[in-house]
Design a protein around this motif. Structure first.
Motif, PDB file in Angstrom:
ATOM      1  N   LEU A   1       0.826  -1.204   0.000  1.00 11.98           N
ATOM      2  CA  LEU A   1       0.000   0.000   0.000  1.00 11.98           C
ATOM      3  C   LEU A   1       0.865   1.260   0.000  1.00 11.98           C
ATOM      4  CD1 LEU A   1      -2.937  -0.834   2.449  1.00 11.98           C
ATOM      5  CD2 LEU A   1      -3.065  -0.463  -0.016  1.00 11.98           C
ATOM      6  N   ALA A   2       1.916   1.254   0.800  1.00 15.67           N
ATOM      7  CA  ALA A   2       2.782   2.431   0.860  1.00 15.67           C
ATOM      8  C   ALA A   2       3.452   2.683  -0.485  1.00 15.67           C
ATOM      9  CB  ALA A   2       3.831   2.246   1.954  1.00 15.67           C
ATOM     10  N   LEU A   3       3.888   1.623  -1.145  1.00 17.43           N
ATOM     11  CA  LEU A   3       4.561   1.781  -2.433  1.00 17.43           C
ATOM     12  C   LEU A   3       3.603   2.299  -3.499  1.00 17.43           C
ATOM     13  CD1 LEU A   3       6.786  -1.437  -2.494  1.00 17.43           C
ATOM     14  CD2 LEU A   3       7.621   0.919  -2.525  1.00 17.43           C
ATOM     15  N   LEU A   4       2.412   1.696  -3.594  1.00 18.42           N
ATOM     16  CA  LEU A   4       1.504   2.009  -4.696  1.00 18.42           C
ATOM     17  C   LEU A   4       0.665   3.262  -4.459  1.00 18.42           C
ATOM     18  CD1 LEU A   4       0.253  -1.544  -5.745  1.00 18.42           C
ATOM     19  CD2 LEU A   4       2.052  -0.150  -6.767  1.00 18.42           C
ATOM     20  N   LEU A   5       0.416   3.625  -3.197  1.00 16.84           N
ATOM     21  CA  LEU A   5      -0.436   4.783  -2.924  1.00 16.84           C
ATOM     22  C   LEU A   5       0.319   6.013  -2.464  1.00 16.84           C
ATOM     23  CD1 LEU A   5      -3.527   3.167  -1.157  1.00 16.84           C
ATOM     24  CD2 LEU A   5      -3.259   3.802  -3.561  1.00 16.84           C
ATOM     25  N   ALA A   6       1.540   5.835  -1.951  1.00 19.71           N
ATOM     26  CA  ALA A   6       2.289   6.982  -1.434  1.00 19.71           C
ATOM     27  C   ALA A   6       3.550   7.272  -2.236  1.00 19.71           C
ATOM     28  CB  ALA A   6       2.650   6.749   0.042  1.00 19.71           C
ATOM     29  N   VAL A   7       4.334   6.241  -2.527  1.00 12.79           N
ATOM     30  CA  VAL A   7       5.630   6.463  -3.175  1.00 12.79           C
ATOM     31  C   VAL A   7       5.496   6.506  -4.698  1.00 12.79           C
ATOM     32  CG1 VAL A   7       7.996   5.638  -3.398  1.00 12.79           C
ATOM     33  CG2 VAL A   7       6.766   5.320  -1.238  1.00 12.79           C
TER      34      VAL A   7
END
Length: 357
Positions: free
Chosen positions: A114-120
Motif C-alpha cells: 500500500l505504501a509503495l503504490l499509494l504513497a511512493v
C-alpha cells in the motif's frame, strides 16, 4: 511465539529474495525496452539510472504479491521436505495455526504494498512523467503539443486542449463547452490559448470566439477571463497521466470534485481495488499452504506447490481483468474489486480443508 518467529524468519528470507529477483528481472526488461529512448537524446548512464530509480517503486509494488506467493511456497516446501509439518500436525498444530503464525509477516507485506503504490509510486511516476516530457520541451512556460487532444470535465463544463505546458499554466487550442443546470449547452468557447497566473485571477483566454445558443454569429474576444478553470496542477496531471494515483486524487475523482478525465466507474473501481489489495498477501499464503502437506518421498509437495502457484497467478490475472472491466464500466466496481479475492479465498479454504480432512 517460537513457532511464529521460526516461520516468519523462513518466510521473510525467501519472500525478500523473491522480491529482489523479481524486481531485478522487471527492471531489466523495462530498461531493455526504454534504454534506447533514454539514450536517444544524448542521455548517459546518469539518465538511465534516474529512469530506473523512478520506476523502481512501481515495479516493487506490483511484485509484492508474487514475492509473497513464491516465498510462501518455498517456505512450505521446506516444511514438507524436512517433515517439520508432519511433526507439527502430530503435535496438534494444524494448517490454520501455521497460517496464523505468518499473519504478521503478511500484514507487513500488505502495508509495504500500500505504501509503495499509494504513497511512493504516485510521486515517482509524476517525477518521471515530468522529466520525460521536459526532455522534448525544455521550456516549462511554453505549451507543448500533446500526442492527442486532452478532454476533461471541470465542474459542469467540458474542456479540451491541444497543448499543455509542463507546469500546466499554459494551454493551446482550447475548447470550452459550458452547460447549464439541465445539461444543455449554454455556450461554446474556442480560444487560441489560455494563461494562468497573470495579472487577472485564474485563467485568461486569448483570441477567443464565443458562440451562444440563439445568436447567429460568434463573438470575438481578444482577452476573456476564465476564473473557474481547473487548477494548473490538475491540468498537468491529466495531460500526462500516470498509472498510480495518490489517495487525494482518487477520492476527489470518486466524489466528482475538481477536474477529471475519467468516468465515475474508473475512480470507484480504483478505490475498491485499493481497499481489497491488502488481502492479496494473506490470500497468497493461503493458496500456497497445501504445499506443506506433501510427502517428500512421493513428490507431493511439488504438485501442491504447482497448484498453489497456478491459483495465485490466476488470482492476479483475474483481478487485473475484472478491474479493467470495472474501470470501463462493464462491471459494478464492488463486484470487479472483491469477486476475485472472495472466490480464490474460497478455493484456498476448500483445498486446506481437503488436506486436513
Amino acid at each position: 511465539m517460537t513457532l511464529r518467529r521460526y516461520l516468519t524468519r523462513l518466510f521473510a528470507a525467501r519472500a525478500f529474495g523473491a522480491l529482489a529477483a523479481l524486481a531485478a528481472l522487471l527492471q531489466l526488461l523495462d530498461l531493455l525496452d526504454k534504454a534506447g529512448e533514454v539514450l536517444a537524446d544524448g542521455g548517459g548512464a546518469a539518465d538511465v539510472a534516474r529512469y530506473a530509480a523512478l520506476r523502481l517503486p512501481t515495479l516493487l509494488g506490483h511484485a509484492v504479491p508474487v514475492a509473497v506467493l513464491v516465498g510462501a511456497v518455498l517456505t512450505f516446501l521446506r516444511l514438507a521436505a524436512t517433515s517439520e509439518m508432519a511433526a507439527l500436525r502430530a503435535a496438534g498444530v494444524g494448517g490454520w495455526r501455521v497460517l496464523g503464525a505468518l499473519a504478521p509477516a503478511c500484514a507487513l507485506a500488505a502495508a509495504a504494498q500500500l505504501a509503495l503504490l499509494l504513497a511512493v509510486a504516485p510521486r515517482t511516476e509524476r517525477a518521471l512523467a515530468d522529466w520525460w516530457a521536459g526532455r522534448d520541451s525544455p521550456a516549462a512556460g511554453e505549451a507543448a503539443a500533446l500526442p492527442r487532444r486532452l478532454w476533461l470535465r471541470n465542474g459542469g463544463d467540458i474542456v479540451a486542449a491541444d497543448a499543455v505546458s509542463l507546469d500546466g499554466s499554459r494551454l493551446g487550442g482550447v475548447l470550452i463547452v459550458r452547460r447549464d443546470e439541465e445539461g444543455g449547452v449554454a455556450a461554446r468557447i474556442e480560444a487560441r490559448g489560455a494563461e494562468h497566473g497573470g495579472s487577472a485571477p485564474g485563467w485568461v483566454l486569448r483570441d477567443a470566439s464565443v458562440v451562444r445558443p440563439g445568436r447567429p454569429r460568434a463573438e470575438a474576444v481578444a482577452s476573456l477571463p476564465w476564473p473557474d478553470g481547473p487548477p494548473p496542477a490538475a491540468v498537468r496531471e491529466l495531460a500526462r497521466p500516470t498509472e498510480a494515483l495518490p489517495p487525494d486524487r482518487l477520492l476527489a475523482g470518486l466524489r466528482g470534485e475538481g477536474a477529471v478525465s475519467r468516468g465515475p466507474a474508473f475512480y470507484a473501481t480504483r478505490a475498491q481495488s485499493a481497499a481489497a489489495s491488502p488481502a492479496a498477501p494473506f490470500l497468497m499464503a493461503l493458496l500456497a499452504l497445501p504445499a506443506a502437506f506433501g510427502v517428500a518421498r512421493r513428490g507431493g509437495g511439488w504438485k501442491r506447490a504447482a497448484v498453489g502457484l497456478a491459483l495465485g497467478l490466476g488470482y492476479l490475472a483475474a483481478a487485473g481483468l475484472l478491474g479493467a472491466l470495472g474501470e470501463a464500466g462493464a462491471l459494478p466496481p464492488l463486484l470487479a474489486a472483491w469477486a476475485p479475492p472472495f472466490l480464490f479465498a474460497a478455493a484456498g479454504v476448500l483445498l486446506l480443508q481437503q488436506e486436513e480432512g
